[in-house]
Structure formats: structure tokens, C-alpha cells
Design an enzyme around this catalytic site. Sequence first.
Site, PDB file in Angstrom:
ATOM      1  N   ARG A 255      38.686  34.246  31.379  1.00 18.59           N
ATOM      2  CA  ARG A 255      39.634  34.485  30.286  1.00 18.59           C
ATOM      3  C   ARG A 255      39.881  35.977  30.159  1.00 18.59           C
ATOM      4  O   ARG A 255      38.985  36.785  30.377  1.00 18.59           O
ATOM      5  CB  ARG A 255      39.088  33.972  28.951  1.00 18.59           C
ATOM      6  CG  ARG A 255      38.715  32.519  28.930  1.00 18.59           C
ATOM      7  CD  ARG A 255      39.893  31.665  28.642  1.00 18.59           C
ATOM      8  NE  ARG A 255      39.508  30.262  28.741  1.00 18.59           N
ATOM      9  CZ  ARG A 255      40.349  29.277  28.605  1.00 18.59           C
ATOM     10  NH1 ARG A 255      41.605  29.512  28.347  1.00 18.59           N
ATOM     11  NH2 ARG A 255      39.939  28.033  28.725  1.00 18.59           N
TER      12      ARG A 255
ATOM     13  N   LEU B  86      40.300  39.101  27.833  1.00 15.04           N
ATOM     14  CA  LEU B  86      39.843  39.484  26.497  1.00 15.04           C
ATOM     15  C   LEU B  86      40.884  40.371  25.824  1.00 15.04           C
ATOM     16  O   LEU B  86      41.432  41.280  26.443  1.00 15.04           O
ATOM     17  CB  LEU B  86      38.512  40.218  26.588  1.00 15.04           C
ATOM     18  CG  LEU B  86      37.369  39.407  27.196  1.00 15.04           C
ATOM     19  CD1 LEU B  86      36.156  40.290  27.416  1.00 15.04           C
ATOM     20  CD2 LEU B  86      37.026  38.223  26.310  1.00 15.04           C
TER      21      LEU B  86
ATOM     22  N   HIS C 186      33.865  41.096  39.816  1.00 12.28           N
ATOM     23  CA  HIS C 186      35.122  40.635  40.425  1.00 12.28           C
ATOM     24  C   HIS C 186      34.904  40.491  41.930  1.00 12.28           C
ATOM     25  O   HIS C 186      34.329  41.389  42.555  1.00 12.28           O
ATOM     26  CB  HIS C 186      36.256  41.622  40.147  1.00 12.28           C
ATOM     27  CG  HIS C 186      37.555  41.176  40.724  1.00 12.28           C
ATOM     28  ND1 HIS C 186      38.289  40.145  40.169  1.00 12.28           N
ATOM     29  CD2 HIS C 186      38.237  41.590  41.810  1.00 12.28           C
ATOM     30  CE1 HIS C 186      39.378  39.956  40.891  1.00 12.28           C
ATOM     31  NE2 HIS C 186      39.371  40.820  41.897  1.00 12.28           N
TER      32      HIS C 186
END
Length: 196
Positions: free
Chosen positions: A86, A88, A104
Site C-alpha cells: 500500500r 502511505l 524493494h
Amino acid sequence: MLASGGGSNLAALLAAHDDAAYGARVVGVVSDKPGAGVLELARRAGVPSVVVAPGDFADRAAWNRGLGEAVAVFQPDHVVLAGFMRILAPTFLEQFPGRVVNTHPALLPAFPGAHGVRDALAYGVRVTGCTVHVVDDGVDTGPIIAQTAVPVLDGDDEETLHERIKVAERSLLVETVGRIAREGLRVEGRQAVVGP
């Protein structure tokens, strides 16, 4: 720790945090998915956890407020995103300025976003890897803390490459979180500095 998936990064951090010299403890887990494996892993380890599902809120702004409130309960020194899928809101990041870090599966700034492994393969790179970075209000654009390279092998597909990246990512995350806990983290412009 914020996570949406199975919890392999959490498992690696839990294994490390049992060593007092490591310097960091996982104090809570927040997931956006009620059935996420990370919740069961937290339960078995005795780490408090909570679900803050977007569908339980009127809109995205309300969800971000709820997420911030849930994380604040744990009074974390840092918030670690590991497979948290998600974006932020700036309001969440303002609660924990310079203290939210993310993993990542690519060597940022190349291949940001949800499909870093697939995008790296499609581009034809021979080396990719993983990054731990400070989260800002962009998508995978925050200051880079640490990176590890992973070669792309002949015959790799997204699944095989991603599995090798995950192994490197777990190791990098554990090492980086431990260093942050022991030495501190500060952001100076585009530079993330671990140490005094």
C-alpha cells in the site's frame, strides 16, 4: 512492521532480534490483510499484531488515519515496511518523520512500483537486486539506505529471479535494521545516513 504477505522478512527479523546484541526488537505487526501469513507468524512468536483493512474504513484518508493510530500504539522507534503493498499518505509519514523504511525488489531508482522484478526482466538487465530505503511521499523514491546486487541468470523468469532477490532482501533488511537500531538513522536531503 507493516506487511501484507507471508512474513518471510518478519521471520528473518524475529530470528535476529532474539540476539540481544542485535539491538532491535519487533514490537508489533500491522497488516492490511486479515488472512496474511505474517499475522500467524507474529502470533506464534508472541508479537502483538493488528489488521487495519482498507475495506473497514469510509475512504483512503480514514484508513491512513487508522493505520497511523494502530502503529502509534506500539510506540516504534522505526516502522519497517516489508512486503506492505500500500502507498502511505503524507499524513502517515509525518507521524514518523524519517523513521519509515521499506524494502524493494530492485536497485532503485530503477524499476520502482509493484512490479520491480517483472520490469527488470522485461528491460533485459543482467543485474538487479534489492533496496532498503527511507519512505517519502513518492513511490519508491525515498533516500536509499542500502542495496545488494543480484545477477539475472539465463533462463530466469519472474518467479525464479524474485526468489533469489527475496533471499538477498531478507539478509539486507536484517543487517540494515540492526545497524539503524544500534547506530541511528538520519536523512540529509537525498542521503540516508546510518551512524552517529
